[in-house]
Design a protein around this motif. Structure first.
Motif, PDB file in Angstrom:
ATOM      1  N   UNK A 288      -9.568  -4.412   3.641  1.00  8.66           N
ATOM      2  CA  UNK A 288      -8.785  -2.996   4.480  1.00  8.66           C
ATOM      3  C   UNK A 288      -7.907  -2.258   3.991  1.00  8.66           C
ATOM      4  N   UNK A 289      -7.587  -2.715   2.770  1.00  9.39           N
ATOM      5  CA  UNK A 289      -6.320  -1.974   1.607  1.00  9.39           C
ATOM      6  C   UNK A 289      -7.160  -1.400   1.025  1.00  9.39           C
ATOM      7  N   UNK A 290      -8.801  -2.553   0.426  1.00  6.87           N
ATOM      8  CA  UNK A 290      -9.124  -1.552  -1.337  1.00  6.87           C
ATOM      9  C   UNK A 290      -9.849  -0.037  -0.240  1.00  6.87           C
ATOM     10  N   UNK A 291     -10.709  -0.552   1.020  1.00  5.20           N
ATOM     11  CA  UNK A 291     -11.142   0.755   1.139  1.00  5.20           C
ATOM     12  C   UNK A 291     -10.742   1.665   2.379  1.00  5.20           C
ATOM     13  N   UNK A 292     -11.472   2.422   2.594  1.00  2.00           N
ATOM     14  CA  UNK A 292     -11.098   3.526   3.536  1.00  2.00           C
ATOM     15  C   UNK A 292     -11.321   3.970   4.780  1.00  2.00           C
TER      16      UNK A 292
ATOM     17  N   UNK B 128      15.812 -13.003 -19.181  1.00  3.14           N
ATOM     18  CA  UNK B 128      14.198 -11.576 -18.968  1.00  3.14           C
ATOM     19  C   UNK B 128      15.138 -10.320 -17.953  1.00  3.14           C
ATOM     20  N   UNK B 129      15.175  -9.365 -17.964  1.00  4.72           N
ATOM     21  CA  UNK B 129      15.854  -8.305 -16.777  1.00  4.72           C
ATOM     22  C   UNK B 129      14.139  -8.109 -15.750  1.00  4.72           C
ATOM     23  N   UNK B 130      14.864  -8.092 -15.179  1.00  6.01           N
ATOM     24  CA  UNK B 130      13.142  -7.316 -13.983  1.00  6.01           C
ATOM     25  C   UNK B 130      12.837  -6.198 -14.656  1.00  6.01           C
ATOM     26  N   UNK B 131      11.705  -5.766 -13.607  1.00  4.34           N
ATOM     27  CA  UNK B 131      10.088  -5.576 -14.619  1.00  4.34           C
ATOM     28  C   UNK B 131       9.830  -4.609 -13.518  1.00  4.34           C
ATOM     29  N   UNK B 132       9.971  -3.352 -13.173  1.00  8.54           N
ATOM     30  CA  UNK B 132       9.395  -2.752 -12.293  1.00  8.54           C
ATOM     31  C   UNK B 132       7.987  -2.433 -12.657  1.00  8.54           C
ATOM     32  N   UNK B 133       7.227  -2.446 -12.181  1.00  8.64           N
ATOM     33  CA  UNK B 133       5.748  -2.076 -11.608  1.00  8.64           C
ATOM     34  C   UNK B 133       5.629  -0.561 -12.559  1.00  8.64           C
ATOM     35  N   UNK B 134       4.389   0.089 -13.684  1.00  9.22           N
ATOM     36  CA  UNK B 134       4.650   1.607 -13.978  1.00  9.22           C
ATOM     37  C   UNK B 134       3.746   1.905 -13.258  1.00  9.22           C
ATOM     38  N   UNK B 135       2.727   1.320 -12.641  1.00 10.57           N
ATOM     39  CA  UNK B 135       1.254   1.932 -12.344  1.00 10.57           C
ATOM     40  C   UNK B 135       1.117   1.191 -10.538  1.00 10.57           C
ATOM     41  N   UNK B 136       0.477   2.118  -9.485  1.00 13.81           N
ATOM     42  CA  UNK B 136       0.461   1.951  -8.274  1.00 13.81           C
ATOM     43  C   UNK B 136      -0.645   1.086  -8.620  1.00 13.81           C
TER      44      UNK B 136
ATOM     45  N   UNK C 222       8.772   0.724  -7.966  1.00 19.24           N
ATOM     46  CA  UNK C 222       9.391   0.501  -6.733  1.00 19.24           C
ATOM     47  C   UNK C 222       9.298  -0.847  -6.307  1.00 19.24           C
ATOM     48  N   UNK C 223       8.227  -1.501  -7.216  1.00 17.44           N
ATOM     49  CA  UNK C 223       7.588  -3.537  -7.115  1.00 17.44           C
ATOM     50  C   UNK C 223       8.002  -3.805  -8.463  1.00 17.44           C
ATOM     51  N   UNK C 224       9.159  -4.549  -8.008  1.00 20.55           N
ATOM     52  CA  UNK C 224      10.137  -5.374  -9.388  1.00 20.55           C
ATOM     53  C   UNK C 224       9.631  -6.796  -9.404  1.00 20.55           C
ATOM     54  N   UNK C 225       9.080  -6.938 -10.597  1.00 24.22           N
ATOM     55  CA  UNK C 225       9.291  -8.052 -10.484  1.00 24.22           C
ATOM     56  C   UNK C 225      10.759  -8.974 -11.670  1.00 24.22           C
ATOM     57  N   UNK C 226      10.802 -10.154 -11.246  1.00 24.24           N
ATOM     58  CA  UNK C 226      11.802 -11.075 -11.722  1.00 24.24           C
ATOM     59  C   UNK C 226      11.543 -12.001 -12.056  1.00 24.24           C
TER      60      UNK C 226
ATOM     61  N   UNK D  63       1.035  -1.376  -0.104  1.00 23.57           N
ATOM     62  CA  UNK D  63      -0.140   0.305   0.302  1.00 23.57           C
ATOM     63  C   UNK D  63       1.053   1.237   0.449  1.00 23.57           C
ATOM     64  N   UNK D  64       0.600   2.083  -0.947  1.00 19.75           N
ATOM     65  CA  UNK D  64       1.744   3.366  -1.229  1.00 19.75           C
ATOM     66  C   UNK D  64       2.431   2.997  -1.782  1.00 19.75           C
TER      67      UNK D  64
END
Length: 748
Positions: free
Chosen positions: A431-435, A740-748, A395-399, A389-390
């Motif tokens: 809890x994660x998708x509500x506020x 294959x190269x690691x892939x950082x996520x583009x979106x939140x 900053x989140x990378x798929x290997x 979350x946040x």
């Protein structure tokens, strides 16, 4: 020898007795195999135009599938054969000469019992003509005489192999590519291991701590796990075995042996408190800067530690990494794979697709308090949702590495306690998708009750429905009636944009529609789908715009389809939503578009049964995709205005929807596909095919524009895996040219 006539020719046009043209994706010949007609089935295939990519599918009683298929090497002219003796239960066979509808070729199939005939054909067409090395040489042969004798021996061996049903050296793939892919990855990772050992050595503080909760773990499982760690000789990593008060005396002995191994440490908890508590005790004892959680009955793949360490080194701003995994049986035999997309928070709302391996920053994990003990069965899922979350985009990378062997044992907690595990998962999702002030409900996915559908806060913005049309009275009458009578969304306006109808029945309909408040705009001009959509969007007032083909049909049980699409606009950064479209036959026409398929873009899982789960069950839940079809595309007004609408010049007819979505992606705008809005698509009933004459030339130009603007000839889509073949609409395992190269996520 008996010539085989196909029992079915799918998406193929027969131009002469042996010449065929592909007319659609994945064209194929289907043969019922007669056991009395011979033990060998042969195929001649030669290219006249376009690119060939032959595959053979086998039906041994449970239908055709990728699990039972051969991927063949492609040549301008080649001969292939299959032995029924190698496929004992063979009932039917499907031969696909190419992937897309842009090839013309010669094809002939036959059945025979003569192994000598098949061997001669292989020798003539493949060895002599193609120079295919059908039999490997003898590296010990020295001198001209020895070499000559070795050549004779190889030819004799080849004829013998083929006559017995073997010798198929034109085969590129295997029935199960997973063991081959795993072996290739391990070999490719060897250089990375050497690099990381040299760069990191044996630091005072480990880079990575692998934490495993144990409880009466079997000797075999514990040995497999510990060996899989120690054999990698990664001195910059440690393995923490956190025992949850195992009562078995033999377990104490096993742990004592394990902790003698280099890099292995044991935490002994006095009482049994459950997986989460034992894991947290291991995390507290870990010294690594990064933490990864491993189950006690699973195994790390050779090279995995180094590949992860390299990714950490190359992405210093990342906060989280995750890898691919293999599903195996108790004996570690591969059963399937989870080849994952780049980070997708929408997909994560429907399933824990990340799973193993997950690599967390130790300091961030400590701040969160690690695992929650009241989420047993889904504690990992809950941790992921809280931890991610946040997190900033990138900053989140798929290997992309099959780093983990996941034993799917029936005795696992989450399977034995499935109801509690699913309940814990839905509490975590809410809890994660509500506020505060905007709670959400997580409910069972209609497609699979084990998966999830997060119901986002309801909004009902005015939706402008833009329908391009020309003549076609039956189609326009049906879609307008379906919007009015089979759609329960409360706020819509309909805009029909017409490029020159002359049919009196249609013109009369239009007059009636105008009296009912429907906007009808007729402008005689050549067909330009992009321009018509832009014109319709300008005429409407909606906060969202639905571009809808006139050949769409709403099933009677799908009244909430538009409400579902509007709801999906509530996901973070979302500006485009696509629906699931089925052919009238009940097979999938659109489950999203993968950029780069066929060097352009293509529908994945096309023609699969509508209840097909797809890779990891992804077709059962919402997810982020790079593109969706303009046949049913919901776009927020801000997204449409930001992009300036569809490109009328470069993509008048084809790929305008793909270009629009890819430009949105480049601008940081998400495209979501949902299976919970399912419609029927009578594809191109009014426009016709792009495969002949001037339309084909226009299609080639637009394909070139897509390739030039978006580099689709080399693009690996974030929603796809680098281990999937880029030619085929159904995800098919392939060995890439390099790791294959690691892939950082583009979106939140």
């Amino acid at each position: 020898m008996k010539r085989l006539e196909a029992d079915a020719c799918e998406r193929l046009e027969r131009l002469s007795p042996v010449v065929y043209a592909a007319t659609g994706p994945s064209p194929g010949f289907v043969f019922d195999i007669d056991p009395s007609a011979g033990r060998l089935v042969g195929f001649f295939l030669s290219r006249a135009r376009g690119e060939l990519a032959p595959r053979v599918f086998f039906d041994e009683g449970d239908g055709f599938s990728d699990v039972n298929t051969l991927v063949l090497k492609s040549f301008p002219f080649a001969f292939y054969h299959v032995s029924r003796e190698r496929k004992g239960g063979l009932r039917r066979l499907r031969f696909e000469p190419c992937e897309a509808g842009d090839a013309t070729f010669r094809f002939l199939a036959f059945q025979t019992s003569s192994g000598i005939l098949v061997a001669i054909l292989h020798y003539l067409f493949n060895l002599r003509y193609q120079k295919v090395p059908l039999v490997a040489g003898d590296p010990k042969a020295r001198g001209r005489l020895a070499s000559w004798k070795a050549s004779i021996a190889r030819i004799v061996k080849f004829f013998g192999d083929v006559s017995k049903g073997g010798g198929m050296r034109v085969q590129q793939g295997a029935q199960n590519m997973l063991p081959m892919l795993r072996s290739w990855l391990v070999l490719e990772a060897a250089a990375v291991e050497a690099e990381m050992n040299a760069a990191l050595g044996q630091p005072e503080r480990p880079l990575i701590s692998f934490v495993t909760p144990t409880y009466n773990t079997s000797e075999t499982f514990l040995r497999d796990l510990v060996d899989s760690f120690t054999l990698q000789k990664a001195a910059y990593a440690e393995l923490i075995l956190s025992d949850d008060g195992s009562p078995d005396p033999a377990m104490a002995a096993r742990l004592a042996v394990a902790e003698q191994k280099p890099g292995v440490r044991v935490v002994r908890n006095e009482t049994n408190r459950g997986i989460a508590a034992a894991t947290n005790a291991g995390i507290a004892a870990a010294r690594g800067r990064w933490i990864s959680l491993v189950d006690h009955d699973d195994v790390l793949v050779s090279g995995a530690i180094a590949v992860i360490a390299k990714a950490i080194q190359d992405h210093p701003d990342a906060v989280f990494f995750y890898t691919d995994e293999l599903i195996v049986d108790a004996a570690l035999k591969p059963l399937g794979e989870f080849c994952k997309p780049a980070y997708d928070s929408v997909l994560l709302s429907g399933m824990n697709y990340i799973n193993h391996l997950s690599i967390y920053r130790a300091d961030r994990l400590a701040e969160l308090g690690a695992l929650r003990e009241d989420r047993e069965g889904s504690q990992d899922y809950d941790l992921l949702l809280r931890y991610l979350a946040g997190a900033a985009p990138g900053s989140i990378v798929h290997v992309p590495y099959l780093a983990y062997l996941w034993r799917r044992e029936t005795a696992s907690y989450s399977l034995v306690n499935a109801e509690r595990s699913v309940g814990s998962a839905r509490l975590a999702l809410e809890a994660a998708y509500g506020h505060e002030g905007a709670p959400v409900v997580a409910e069972p996915a209609p497609t699979d009750p084990r998966l999830h559908r997060v119901r986002l806060p309801q909004r009902t913005p005015l939706v402008t429905i833009v329908i391009p049309n020309r003549d076609s009275p039956a189609l326009i009458r049906r879609i307008v009636a379906d919007i009015r009578e089979k759609t329960n969304y409360p706020r819509v306006e309909i805009v029909i944009v017409d490029n020159g109808s002359v049919d009196p029945a249609v013109l009369a309909l239009y007059e009636a529609y105008r009296r009912d408040g429907i906007v009808v705009d007729i402008k005689p001009e050549p067909f330009n789908f992009a321009a018509m959509c832009n014109r319709g969007a300008r005429l409407g007032k909606g906060e969202a715009i639905l571009f809808l083909n006139n050949d769409i049909e709403v099933p009677s049980d799908a009244r909430g389809w538009l409400a579902e699409m509007v709801e999906c606009l509530g996901f973070a950064a979302t500006g485009i939503v696509g629906a699931k479209l089925d052919y009238p036959s009940g097979r999938i026409q659109h489950a999203g578009v993968i950029a780069g398929l066929g060097n352009a873009a293509g529908h994945w899982n096309i023609e699969a049964p509508t209840d097909a789960p797809g890779p990891m069950g992804r077709l059962f839940v919402r997810q982020t995709l790079s593109a969706v079809t303009g046949a049913c595309m919901l776009v927020s007004r801000p997204c449409f205005d930001t992009l300036g609408g569809f490109d009328e010049e470069s993509f008048a007819v084809a790929y305008n929807d793909i270009d629009f979505c890819l430009r949105a992606r480049a601008a940081g705008i998400r495209t979501v596909w949902t299976p919970f809005a399912r419609l029927i698509h009578h594809e191109s009933l009014t426009r016709g095919s792009d495969e002949h004459g001037a339309q084909n030339e226009r299609f080639k130009r637009e394909t070139h524009h897509l390739q030039t603007r978006h580099a689709t000839t080399t693009l690996i889509d974030d929603a796809y895996s680098p281990f999937y073949h880029r030619r085929y609409s159904d995800p098919t395992i392939v060995t890439p040219d390099a790791l294959p190269a690691p892939r950082p996520g583009r979106l939140p």
